[in-house]
Design a protein around this motif. Structure first.
Motif, PDB file in Angstrom:
ATOM      1  N   MET A 724     -11.715  -8.201 -15.343  1.00  0.00           N
ATOM      2  CA  MET A 724     -12.532  -7.175 -14.686  1.00  0.00           C
ATOM      3  C   MET A 724     -13.984  -7.282 -15.138  1.00  0.00           C
ATOM      4  N   HIS A 725     -14.859  -7.097 -14.181  1.00  0.00           N
ATOM      5  CA  HIS A 725     -16.292  -7.305 -14.389  1.00  0.00           C
ATOM      6  C   HIS A 725     -16.828  -6.606 -15.635  1.00  0.00           C
ATOM      7  N   SER A 726     -16.452  -5.323 -15.824  1.00  0.00           N
ATOM      8  CA  SER A 726     -17.003  -4.645 -16.991  1.00  0.00           C
ATOM      9  C   SER A 726     -15.910  -3.929 -17.784  1.00  0.00           C
ATOM     10  N   GLY A 727     -14.689  -4.330 -17.587  1.00  0.00           N
ATOM     11  CA  GLY A 727     -13.590  -3.688 -18.314  1.00  0.00           C
ATOM     12  C   GLY A 727     -13.235  -2.339 -17.732  1.00  0.00           C
ATOM     13  N   TYR A 728     -13.965  -1.931 -16.709  1.00  0.00           N
ATOM     14  CA  TYR A 728     -13.716  -0.614 -16.122  1.00  0.00           C
ATOM     15  C   TYR A 728     -13.855  -0.705 -14.619  1.00  0.00           C
ATOM     16  N   PHE A 729     -12.943  -0.033 -13.924  1.00  0.00           N
ATOM     17  CA  PHE A 729     -13.126   0.128 -12.487  1.00  0.00           C
ATOM     18  C   PHE A 729     -12.631   1.515 -12.121  1.00  0.00           C
ATOM     19  N   PRO A 730     -13.450   2.308 -11.387  1.00  0.00           N
ATOM     20  CA  PRO A 730     -13.077   3.704 -11.139  1.00  0.00           C
ATOM     21  C   PRO A 730     -11.710   3.847 -10.475  1.00  0.00           C
ATOM     22  N   GLY A 731     -10.877   4.660 -11.085  1.00  0.00           N
ATOM     23  CA  GLY A 731      -9.568   4.968 -10.490  1.00  0.00           C
ATOM     24  C   GLY A 731      -8.513   3.907 -10.685  1.00  0.00           C
ATOM     25  N   VAL A 732      -8.856   2.800 -11.379  1.00  0.00           N
ATOM     26  CA  VAL A 732      -7.859   1.742 -11.578  1.00  0.00           C
ATOM     27  C   VAL A 732      -7.698   1.494 -13.068  1.00  0.00           C
ATOM     28  N   SER A 733      -6.743   2.167 -13.689  1.00  0.00           N
ATOM     29  CA  SER A 733      -6.535   1.907 -15.111  1.00  0.00           C
ATOM     30  C   SER A 733      -5.052   1.771 -15.401  1.00  0.00           C
ATOM     31  N   ASP A 734      -4.237   2.208 -14.442  1.00  0.00           N
ATOM     32  CA  ASP A 734      -2.801   2.218 -14.660  1.00  0.00           C
ATOM     33  C   ASP A 734      -2.232   0.809 -14.504  1.00  0.00           C
ATOM     34  N   GLU A 735      -1.622   0.302 -15.567  1.00  0.00           N
ATOM     35  CA  GLU A 735      -1.053  -1.054 -15.522  1.00  0.00           C
ATOM     36  C   GLU A 735      -0.009  -1.172 -14.408  1.00  0.00           C
ATOM     37  N   ASP A 736       0.690  -0.053 -14.147  1.00  0.00           N
ATOM     38  CA  ASP A 736       1.726  -0.097 -13.108  1.00  0.00           C
ATOM     39  C   ASP A 736       1.136  -0.136 -11.701  1.00  0.00           C
ATOM     40  N   GLY A 737      -0.135   0.087 -11.626  1.00  0.00           N
ATOM     41  CA  GLY A 737      -0.798  -0.002 -10.335  1.00  0.00           C
ATOM     42  C   GLY A 737      -1.062   1.344  -9.696  1.00  0.00           C
ATOM     43  N   THR A 738      -2.112   1.359  -8.878  1.00  0.00           N
ATOM     44  CA  THR A 738      -2.469   2.553  -8.110  1.00  0.00           C
ATOM     45  C   THR A 738      -2.299   2.172  -6.652  1.00  0.00           C
ATOM     46  N   THR A 739      -1.499   2.944  -5.926  1.00  0.00           N
ATOM     47  CA  THR A 739      -1.303   2.582  -4.517  1.00  0.00           C
ATOM     48  C   THR A 739      -2.281   3.372  -3.662  1.00  0.00           C
ATOM     49  N   ILE A 740      -2.973   2.651  -2.808  1.00  0.00           N
ATOM     50  CA  ILE A 740      -3.973   3.312  -1.953  1.00  0.00           C
ATOM     51  C   ILE A 740      -3.654   3.043  -0.487  1.00  0.00           C
ATOM     52  N   THR A 741      -4.114   3.941   0.349  1.00  0.00           N
ATOM     53  CA  THR A 741      -4.019   3.665   1.781  1.00  0.00           C
ATOM     54  C   THR A 741      -5.354   4.015   2.431  1.00  0.00           C
ATOM     55  N   TYR A 742      -5.687   3.261   3.461  1.00  0.00           N
ATOM     56  CA  TYR A 742      -6.923   3.549   4.191  1.00  0.00           C
ATOM     57  C   TYR A 742      -6.622   4.410   5.415  1.00  0.00           C
ATOM     58  N   SER A 743      -5.348   4.679   5.646  1.00  0.00           N
ATOM     59  CA  SER A 743      -4.966   5.407   6.860  1.00  0.00           C
ATOM     60  C   SER A 743      -4.726   6.879   6.560  1.00  0.00           C
ATOM     61  N   ARG A 744      -5.447   7.737   7.261  1.00  0.00           N
ATOM     62  CA  ARG A 744      -5.287   9.178   7.063  1.00  0.00           C
ATOM     63  C   ARG A 744      -3.854   9.593   7.415  1.00  0.00           C
ATOM     64  N   LYS A 745      -3.335   8.998   8.497  1.00  0.00           N
ATOM     65  CA  LYS A 745      -1.989   9.366   8.952  1.00  0.00           C
ATOM     66  C   LYS A 745      -0.972   9.058   7.844  1.00  0.00           C
ATOM     67  N   GLN A 746      -1.090   7.867   7.293  1.00  0.00           N
ATOM     68  CA  GLN A 746      -0.144   7.491   6.249  1.00  0.00           C
ATOM     69  C   GLN A 746      -0.324   8.388   5.012  1.00  0.00           C
ATOM     70  N   ALA A 747      -1.579   8.677   4.688  1.00  0.00           N
ATOM     71  CA  ALA A 747      -1.855   9.500   3.497  1.00  0.00           C
ATOM     72  C   ALA A 747      -1.243  10.890   3.626  1.00  0.00           C
ATOM     73  N   LEU A 748      -1.173  11.396   4.873  1.00  0.00           N
ATOM     74  CA  LEU A 748      -0.637  12.741   5.053  1.00  0.00           C
ATOM     75  C   LEU A 748       0.871  12.798   4.829  1.00  0.00           C
ATOM     76  N   SER A 749       1.527  11.648   4.996  1.00  0.00           N
ATOM     77  CA  SER A 749       2.972  11.695   4.780  1.00  0.00           C
ATOM     78  C   SER A 749       3.367  11.052   3.448  1.00  0.00           C
ATOM     79  N   ARG A 750       2.403  10.408   2.770  1.00  0.00           N
ATOM     80  CA  ARG A 750       2.733   9.741   1.506  1.00  0.00           C
ATOM     81  C   ARG A 750       1.852  10.270   0.374  1.00  0.00           C
ATOM     82  N   ASP A 751       2.392  11.287  -0.307  1.00  0.00           N
ATOM     83  CA  ASP A 751       1.637  11.877  -1.409  1.00  0.00           C
ATOM     84  C   ASP A 751       1.423  10.915  -2.569  1.00  0.00           C
ATOM     85  N   ASP A 752       2.269   9.909  -2.669  1.00  0.00           N
ATOM     86  CA  ASP A 752       2.154   8.985  -3.794  1.00  0.00           C
ATOM     87  C   ASP A 752       0.995   8.003  -3.607  1.00  0.00           C
ATOM     88  N   MET A 753       0.382   8.012  -2.441  1.00  0.00           N
ATOM     89  CA  MET A 753      -0.736   7.080  -2.219  1.00  0.00           C
ATOM     90  C   MET A 753      -2.060   7.826  -2.247  1.00  0.00           C
TER      91      MET A 753
END
Ligand SMILES: Nc1ncnc2c1ncn2[C@@H]1O[C@H](COP(=O)(O)OP(=O)(O)OP(=O)(O)O)[C@@H](O)[C@H]1O
Length: 945
Positions: A724-753
């Motif tokens: 990683m460029h500076s050892g830090y990236f906003p919102g990404v620190s969890d080794e298990d991963g952070t799941t993201i979605t760019y879709s509002r529709k998907q985000a409304l039904s998937r609280d884990d994203m």
């Protein structure tokens, strides 16, 4: 990252803090002081958003005693750097990095090039792209409203866009139960925080809703609130903080904690807030002679907070007086006298008639002149403004109606949407279960009495569980409907807890209790256990405390184990299921014991008010008018009961009809304008359309060394990596991963994203990280264009307009960063139009480090010359940009100022500070624009080979 005390670092996310210095390092934590801003920050040392400031030979540095040095040598001793450099007279000085000027932040792009430091083409391109994107976002009319994880409901978007843009908004959000007041408050808050109009916020809610608010703010708006309770408060105090409320910017607390302790309440007042939000505000009791402690506490806080949002589904719960009590919190100088207010309220009927006449004319598209009496009335209402609107070819009826509503007494401070106006709600199905009265209750002389509404409380031990037919009926119902989630509400806490225990221990039902004697954590656990789809509780048994604010719309069976006397409570109870997100019809079960006051109360609600069918808003005022007679019938039933029911039904109908005619109709019109809402929704959808955000962020992840794994069509899993460029990236620190979605529709039904929008903190911070650091600000490339001589040099420079003004003025809405790109050759020829940026990107190639460094040493003076030409071209554009910004400022702000001044003449609800705000925005904005200057953001030197 390794830290030593005295080292200099900059914050990647808060570059305005200036050059920081390591003040303390404990291994796990690092404390950085930022002397320029007078602030300290504590970070986890393995994940701090910091970048080390290292200067090299050839760089220019400035010292704390304002000396400028050209660095000639750098040494390191125990992690601390020593710089040797020459001043403008050629004299040599040696300083430790501690002595660097704390206002210095970044190394200018040209200095990086001169010292042989440069980026490849991708970071440079990303920097330029970021500047252009930020410029677009700054100008978007959907700004501040893009980032919430909510579906676009017009009534909410309308209120949010209307209120959020105000300076220090003070309003009562009074939509009917379950229509989304929390969401509206969150949207307003998000806007205010995102645009810098507010930064310190206090939310005050009933105990039982603290956790729900915490989760809603985080899940829907990415706002991380800190819960303040006694334990937290004491812990911060013990750390030496005099006023714990000053330790956090976003604080969530309960009204009982604030009002229960004078010292706590005094410290909360002393801390000062930009925005105060109070949920379930009908609990604040006030009348002309006395006010409750809670009321006094909120009154004091509302006086020290600029903005105020009060939320209640039942604004007139205890009549006009209590409604006035909340309005006077919002604006004490406007709502100063109850009698005056009552007289005003009586006048709304007339105003509504006027609006209706105008609407009728509008629909006929009539061009004939307005009748004299109408003109006369409009003059009364609108003063000078009326002339302009009435005269001309045809009166602008729509605008007149808009202005009438705008200037209408409580119009600016009160918003109320009703289900009938919002639509799309599920059907309610009422099931009654008339049950035989057991002998024990029969023998009890209190069968007809107020206490007969909860007969189980008249029995001393738990024997009632054996004989009460409601218990038997409930047990059977639960066994027959094992797959259904069932919410039971009882009036008494002991009934709820005894019933729950009985079902769990003796009937084998998976149940949970939800009562006031449980701690908040226990209640939240019970709520979560009930919400669990697999292995969760089938039934949640609540005392009345479960009927307020909670979200249980995943259930479609509500059992009213008994009925409350207060009709607002009944509306609140049904509102737990009948709310946005409910996808089924709602089954309301009323088991009652025949020939007791229970049956009479049921008939009162069904036949007198028809309250099981829909909320009516005026229920309490009807109840008030009949309360005495109703109670008499509940205790001593007589043949007069039938007449009472008929009278109440007639009263309900006539009150609803009057409401339709009067103030509420006006309120409804003013609380949602479908057309305006549709415009804002279209803007938000525009900002979300296409794959631009996804492509941009994936480029960012790639260049910052974040692992981005495909999850599904619009979703990705992000993980930190060692590169990683500076050892830090906003919102990404969890080794298990952070799941993201760019879709509002998907985000409304998937609280884990995480829902990543242009306003998600990850995106906002990434942009800041890029622009507030040297990332990509100096680049060297080659190209091979036959038409040009080998060795030809071109310089591509990107400037922005730098304008210093307080953040809350939002100067960027008039003067966005406006990137100016210039391409020049050594002769000062402007080639910007001949070879656009995108075209140049396709021609450029990277240069190997040693070759590049050697080359840069030879062409320093050529770079200086070309940069002078480029700066000249950029500065030439400055006057035009300034003039355009001044015009936009006038265009946007003058009508706002004029409107507010016009409003003030006829509607005293406008506060002086609001007028002052617009005035100072215009004056200070104009001055700041006048002082704006071009600032170099990025350079690319291109060598033709
Ligand atoms: N635009 C939206 N998108 C998705 N969910 C929403 C939206 N608006 C509201 N909801 C959901 O609907 C429910 C009711 O919303 P909310 O709690 O804001 O209503 P309320 O008016 O404050 O309710 P109450 O009157 O009970 O206090 C919540 O579960 C909320 O998350």
């Amino acid at each position: 990252m390794s830290f030593s005390i005295g080292q200099r670092w900059v914050s990647l996310t808060e570059s305005h803090l200036g050059l920081g210095m390591i003040a303390e390092f404990t291994g796990r934590q690092v404390t950085v002081s930022f002397p320029a801003a007078g602030e300290m920050r504590v970070y986890a040392s393995n994940n701090a958003p910091l970048s080390r400031v290292l200067y090299g030979e050839g760089d220019t540095i400035r010292t704390a005693d304002n000396r400028q040095l050209l660095v000639t040598a750098v040494e390191e001793f125990q992690g601390i750097l020593k710089y040797t450099g020459t001043d403008e007279y050629g004299k040599s000085h040696t300083i430790r990095e501690v002595q660097l000027d704390c206002f210095t932040q970044l190394i200018a792009p040209q200095q990086r090039l001169f010292s042989g430091h440069y980026n490849k083409k991708a970071p440079f391109q990303l920097r330029v792209e970021t500047l252009n994107l930020l410029n677009d976002l700054q100008q978007s009319n959907a700004k501040g409203l893009i980032g919430s994880r909510t579906s676009h409901l017009p009534h909410q978007i309308y209120i949010a866009s209307e209120v959020a843009r105000r300076h220090a908004p003070r309003v009562l959000l009074a939509d009917e139960v379950g229509l989304g007041k929390t969401i509206e408050a969150g949207m307003i808050l998000h806007y205010q925080l995102h645009t810098g109009r507010a930064s310190r916020v206090l939310i005050v809610v009933p105990d039982s809703l603290v956790h729900q608010w915490l989760v809603e703010m985080l899940r829907r708006f990415n706002l991380k609130f800190s819960i303040f309770d006694k334990a937290r408060f004491d812990a911060i105090k013990a750390e030496g903080q005099e006023n714990p409320f000053e330790a956090e910017q976003l604080v969530l607390t309960s009204l009982s904690f604030l009002a229960g302790n004078d010292q706590v309440s005094a410290l909360a007042n002393a801390a000062g807030w930009d925005m105060l939000i109070v949920d379930e505000a009908h609990h604040l009791h006030w009348d002309e002679t006395q006010s409750s402690r809670e009321y006094q506490c909120v009154e004091a806080l509302s006086a020290v907070s600029e903005g105020l949002l009060l939320l209640t589904a039942t604004p007139e719960q205890i009549g006009l007086e209590s409604h006035f009590a909340r309005l006077r919190l919002l604006d004490p100088s406007r709502f100063y006298d109850l009698e005056v207010f009552k007289a005003e309220e009586a006048g709304y009927q007339k105003l509504n008639e006027v609006v209706q006449r105008l609407q009728e004319r509008d629909s006929l598209a009539g061009k004939e002149p307005l009748e004299d009496d109408l003109v006369h009335v409009l003059r009364d209402y609108l003063g000078d403004e009326a002339e302009q609107l009435i005269s001309g070819e045809a009166a602008n009826l729509e605008l007149i109606i808009e202005k009438l509503l705008d200037r209408h007494g409580t119009g600016r401070v009160l918003f109320r949407n009703t289900r009938s106006a919002v639509k799309g709600f599920p059907e309610r199905v009422l099931h009654t279960h008339a049950l035989k009265c057991p002998a024990l209750y029969e023998a009890d002389m209190k069968r007809f009495s107020i206490s007969g509404l909860t007969p189980e409380r008249n029995i001393e031990d738990l024997f009632w569980l054996k004989i009460d037919p409601r218990v038997t009926w409930l047990t059977e119902f639960l066994k027959e409907n094992r797959q259904e989630k069932v919410l039971v509400i009882c009036a008494k806490e002991s009934t709820a807890s005894e019933l729950e225990q009985h079902l769990r221990l003796y009937e084998g039902v998976r149940s949970a209790a939800f009562t006031e004697s449980m701690s908040i954590i226990e209640r939240d656990r019970a709520g979560a256990y009930f919400a669990e789809t697999e292995n969760g509780a089938q039934v949640l048994i609540c005392s009345e405390i479960g009927s307020e604010g909670r979200n249980f719309q995943f259930s479609r069976h509500l059992i009213l184990f008994d009925l409350p006397l207060n009709p607002d409570l009944l509306e609140q109870r049904i509102g737990r299921l009948d709310r946005i997100g409910q996808v089924h019809d709602i089954n309301i079960h009323v088991p009652f014991i025949e020939n007791t006051s229970q049956q009479y109360l049921y008939r009162w609600y069904k036949e007198g008010m028809n309250l099981f069918a829909r909320p009516i808003g005026v229920a309490y005022s009807i109840y008030e008018q009949f309360a005495e007679r109703l109670e008499a019938e509940l205790c001593h039933p007589s043949e007069r009961f039938e007449a009472l029911l008929q009278e109440a039904a007639a009263k309900t109908e006539s009150t609803l009809a009057a409401q339709e005619e009067g103030r509420d109709k006006l309120l409804e019109l003013h609380s949602c304008n479908e057309e305006k809402a549709a415009e804002v929704i279209a803007l938000i959808e525009d900002a979300e359309e296409g794959s631009q955000l996804q492509e941009y962020m994936e480029n960012v992840f790639n260049l910052f060394g974040v692992d981005c794994e495909y999850h599904s069509e619009n979703a990705r899993i992000l993980r930190p990596t060692e590169h990683m460029h500076s050892g830090y990236f906003p919102g990404v620190s969890d080794e298990d991963g952070t799941t993201i979605t760019y879709s509002r529709k998907q985000a409304l039904s998937r609280d884990d994203m995480q829902f990543v929008s242009w306003e998600h903190p990850m995106v906002v911070e990434s942009m800041e990280m890029i622009l507030n650091s040297e990332f990509g600000n100096a680049s060297l490339a080659t190209m091979a264009v036959k038409a040009l001589k080998p060795g030809t040099l071109l310089l591509e420079a990107v400037f922005t307009i730098n304008c210093v003004a307080p953040k809350r003025f939002q100067i960027e809405q008039f003067l966005p960063i406006s990137p100016i790109r210039v391409l020049v050759d050594i002769n000062g020829q402007d080639l910007s139009q001949v070879v656009p940026h995108d075209k140049l990107n396709t021609l450029c190639d990277n240069v190997k480090k040693p070759t590049g460094q050697a080359l840069l040493k030879q062409v320093k003076s050529e770079i200086e010359t070309m940069l002078e030409h480029a700066t000249g071209f950029a500065e030439k554009q400055l006057p035009d940009i300034r003039e355009q910004a001044q015009n936009t400022l006038q265009l946007k702000m003058m009508p706002e100022l004029e409107r507010i001044l016009a409003l003030k003449k006829i509607n005293p609800s406008i506060r002086d500070e609001e007028v002052e705000y617009f005035r100072s925005c215009i004056e200070q904005g104009a001055r700041a624009i006048g002082r704006s200057a071009v600032q170099l953001q990025a350079l690319r030197l291109i060598v033709n080979t």
